[in-house]
Scaffold this active site. Structure first.
Site: not given
Lengths: 463, 446
Positions: A71, A74-75, A151
């Site tokens: 993840h 991904e950022h 997040e």
């Protein structure tokens, strides 16, 4: 926002995955010399095109101690390449009137854009670029790690339901990749470095580990030409092998309760171990899909009729089932007890209903209706641009084919009542099951105090 | 590794042709007099219809908040000779999606089905609108569902923030009420209230209708009569006054246990018919509406990593306009995040946007227009909004010129008028560190 984790994607997709009555999507698919798989679904409703780029890697493929890395990367995919300065990726697309985002799940990571159809060459070039030219620098990696931690706070730590689901899945599938949060445990996120991300990128992001789905106002010929000129120039990579899933996990407990002062309305979630497309034998997963529809199906499903309309123990109930997993998956029933009803009463009724239904078998007509509804849903899947991207992306990153997606309505049609009832018996008897209860704190809760008195007037009692 | 010729290509595309126009027909039901807009498209065997009646939750009496929402929910729970179960089964067996909802100023509905089932779908819609049963047992089931939904709101910091903000800004005005109602007001709603609300608000003279998909104008004309002709011509609407702008700009703290604080603020903003609407829209895009490209996102998220997301939105209603802004921030970083946000907004208000920002915003707003039209549902939704806002059938064709015609003076005027951070009403839900509040309250739990 960027990086929706598993729940959202599963919710959206439970109904969509593989929705394709034979040749409903009419895809054209081809593979480039460097191994990239491309699927094209022309759709001329509006002069718009969508692109989804899927990588065959997700949180399940992380090594121990690096939970959250898929993840995080991904950022970082938005933070600049050899050709695009940091922070410019989304801005370049917005300047063309386009929108873009991405998400990570256990078995895949996907990036997508939607733009006016004549801008397709640009977004294909941009995705091809970051497929091999990504630059991860300390200047971007540091702030982005803080964004990921923010997040996590927003989705999980500061949200009673987020905390609850994370704990529930961890107890349900201990020592199994799906028992860890996609976004990562806080402590492990904090330990992720730019070097970790760089290594993960190099071992998983390559054309021979990716799938591109393009849907919209284009022709297959045009996409073939553009794909050769953009993705075709990206060199093949040396891709690390994917995780091999071990034996199905045994839940750590049969029940998990979270009492939370911020909560007023109790929520009950049951998870049952279930086969996925990848682990099924003899089309079981399709039978589970029919079962999910027969049990839920909005207000006509068995659970709603019995628990909400007839007994009134619940105010709402729904099922979900995600067959697109590389390992063992789960079948979920979630319910809210009707205000004034003890959740133990709902639990008792739910268990009795499952047991009795499993003993007697579901009504053949209800199964036939559920199959018909699922097959018809495939027609609606063509109304819009994103569904082909999800259906083909999820299938091709979890070991299945374009043909599997296109055959979905036929396979649903082939499911027999016996198979559905066998799935129901498995569900009702599996020892791999957990019940989670998210409950108000009786000392802090206004509603819990009030629940002592019946709050439903107008002549209807609570049974 | 070969580099791609990306940036050159991107610049070349700036001059690309505008999107094709959408052909909108106006269709009238001869008997009902109801007009609808239609985008005919026979590529898929699917029909989507959206409609909106004037008068939404704003019409709820103060002691019966939640009435509009409950009434809309009950319309699809039995009508004519169909019990709730039968009605839902008719919909499910034909894969017809039919639903109603209450917005602030309007009552919305949407229908979607395969074109081969459209006559049955229209029959069911007609029944739902004209002969809803509102059986007592079903009302209690729906009331329980709405009560549970109200309780779920209490755990949601966004909802807590929104309620604290609106109940302050719109104190004494229906806009300050609770759309789903309270535990008390929901229990006070009777079957008669529900039946009267439906009878008073579902009228053919105040409905806006749009259809997209596999249907001809002649078919739609007949359908409009079939669905709407039996409704009364006039609605009985309670008059709603325009809401005054708040004079103060307080900082309200709502106490909540947790690791983060939810920040929500509002500024007075334009209504949809304001002559400077488009200028405000461009300004908002630059400050906080433009997702990852906005100034707030760049300053607060990308440069400092203080939040996962921060943004602003224009929120026009019939009787008030607002600009909302929001972010969620770890408790120890709230002071720094607020300072950064205020600083970004202060610079924006004092200096205005740069020419290149205006150009980028215009490129986005004009270029993204076709993205709103990629499914029959989306098209029908856009068509209802265009009619409600009296934009004209040629609006989609004119839109590019409207945006390009907004001058930097127009934008400066909008920024000056609506983007002054000193006028901000701010709500913080959580345990923020280092920030003083002018009012403090507990989270709502009733």
């Amino acid at each position: 926002m960027r990086a929706r984790a598993a729940l959202l994607v599963f919710g959206l997709l439970a109904a969509l995955t593989g929705n394709a009555r034979a040749a409903v999507f009419y895809p054209t698919n081809f593979t480039l010399a460097n191994g990239l798989e491309v699927v094209v679904v022309p759709n001329h409703l509006a002069p718009v095109v969508s692109q989804m780029v899927w990588y065959k890697v997700g949180a399940a493929d992380e090594v121990p101690g690096k939970n959250g890395l898929a993840h995080y990367l991904e950022h970082l995919m938005f933070r600049g390449t050899a050709n695009i300065p940091p922070d410019e990726f989304s801005r370049l697309i917005a300047a063309q009137g386009g929108q873009d985002n991405a998400f990570t799940s256990y078995d895949y990571t996907a990036f997508f854009e939607e733009v006016a159809a004549d801008r397709l060459p640009m977004i294909m070039q941009m995705e091809a670029d970051r497929m091999h030219n990504l630059r991860i620098t300390p200047e971007t990696a540091g702030p982005e790690l803080r964004v990921v931690l923010d997040e996590r706070q927003q989705r999980t730590d500061n949200d009673p339901e987020g905390r609850f689901i994370e704990k529930l899945d961890h107890a349900f599938m201990p020592h199994y990749p799906y028992g860890r949060p996609v976004i990562g445990w806080k402590r492990e996120i904090e330990g992720l470095s730019a070097a970790d991300a760089q290594k993960f990128y190099q071992s998983h992001y390559a054309p021979n580990n990716a799938v591109v789905v393009i849907s919209g106002d284009v022709t297959a010929e045009e996409v073939m030409r553009l794909a050769a000129a953009t993705y075709g120039r990206v060199p093949q990579g040396k891709v690390a092998p994917r995780r091999v899933f071990g034996p199905a996990p045994q839940p750590r407990a049969r029940e998990l309760t979270q009492i939370d002062a911020g909560v007023e309305q109790p929520e009950i979630v049951w998870r049952f171990a279930a086969p996925s497309y990848a682990t099924q034998k003899d089309g079981e997963a399709y039978a589970y899909e029919v079962l999910a529809e027969a049990l839920d199906g909005g207000e006509v499903g068995l659970l709603y009729r019995k628990l909400v309309s007839e007994s009134g123990a619940a105010s709402s109930v729904e099922t979900s089932y995600d067959p697109d997993a590389r390992g063992q998956t789960s079948f979920t029933i979630a319910a809210s007890p009707r205000p004034g009803v003890d959740y133990r009463k709902l639990e008792k009724e739910m268990r009795a209903l499952l047991r009795d239904s499993a003993d007697q078998g579901l009504d053949a007509a209800a199964i036939a209706d559920a199959k018909k509804r699922l097959q018809r849903s495939a027609i609606f899947a063509r109304d819009g641009l994103m569904m082909p991207g999800y259906a083909f992306g999820m299938a091709l990153t979890t070991g299945h084919t374009v043909a599997d997606v296109e055959a979905w309505p036929d396979r649903i049609n082939a499911v027999t009542a016996d198979q559905v009832n066998a799935a129901l018996r498995d569900l009702a008897s599996t020892p791999r099951e957990i019940m989670g209860a998210l409950l108000p704190d009786p000392h802090a809760s206004a509603a819990a105090r009030e629940a002592a008195q019946p709050i439903l007037g107008h002549g209807v009692g609570i049974r | 590794m070969k580099k791609l010729f990306l940036l050159t290509c991107a610049i070349g595309l700036l001059l690309a042709a505008p999107a094709r126009a959408v052909d909108i027909q106006e269709v009238t039901g001869s008997k009902s007099g109801v007009k609808a807009w239609l985008v005919e498209d026979h590529k898929l065997p699917v029909v989507a219809m959206h409609f909106a009646f004037q008068g939404g939750s704003e019409q709820d009496p103060a002691d019966k908040q939640g009435l509009a929402a409950l009434t809309m929910d009950a319309l699809t729970e039995g009508a004519g000779s169909y019990t709730a179960q039968d009605f839902q089964k008719e919909l499910a067996d034909r894969s017809i999606t039919l639903g109603f909802g209450a917005e602030r100023d309007e009552l919305d509905g949407s229908l979607k089905c395969l074109s081969e089932d459209k006559q049955q779908a229209f029959d069911l819609l007609h029944l739902a609108l004209t002969k809803p049963r509102f059986d007592a047992r079903d009302i209690e089931r729906l009331r329980a569902r709405q009560l549970a939904a109200v309780r779920q709101q209490f755990a949601d910091p966004n909802w807590q923030a929104r309620y604290a903000l609106l109940s302050h800004i719109f104190a004494g005005h229906p806009y300050g009420q609770r759309h789903l109602g309270t535990m008390r007001t929901l229990k006070a709603i009777s079957r008669d209230d529900i039946a009267a609300f439906a009878a008073h608000h579902l009228a053919r003279g105040t409905v806006t209708v749009a259809v997209a998909g596999d249907m001809t104008a002649a078919e739609l004309s007949a359908a409009l009569d079939k669905i709407f002709a039996d409704l009364p011509r006039r609605a009985q609407l309670a008059p709603i006054a325009d809401a005054p702008e708040t004079a103060d700009a307080p900082t309200i703290l709502v106490r909540r246990e947790g690791t983060q604080t939810d920040l929500l603020f509002a500024l007075p903003g334009p209504k949809r018919d304001d002559p400077d609407w488009y200028a405000a829209d461009i300004a908002n895009y630059i400050l906080g509406g433009g997702g990852f490209s906005s100034r707030l996102m760049q300053d607060v998220r990308d440069k400092k990593g203080l939040t996962y997301g921060v943004g602003t939105d224009l929120s026009p209603s019939q009787h008030a306009g607002l600009i909302f802004g929001q972010a969620a921030v770890d408790n120890p970083k709230v002071a720094e995040a607020l300072e950064t946000m205020r600083d970004t907004m202060r610079r924006f208000h004092d200096d205005g946007p740069a020419a290149r920002e205006i150009a980028a915003a215009k490129d986005y707003l004009t270029g993204s227009q076709p993205l709103a039209l990629t499914s029959t549902d989306k098209i029908a939704g856009v068509l209802v909004a265009m009619q409600r806002d009296k934009l004209g059938r040629d609006y989609l064709d004119r839109y590019g010129d409207i945006i390009r015609g907004v001058s930097s003076d127009d934008i400066d005027r909008a920024v000056e008028r609506w983007f002054d951070p000193d006028k901000m009403t701010l709500v913080m839900v959580g345990k923020p560190e280092g920030v003083a509040a002018t009012q403090t309250r507990d989270a709502v739990k009733q």
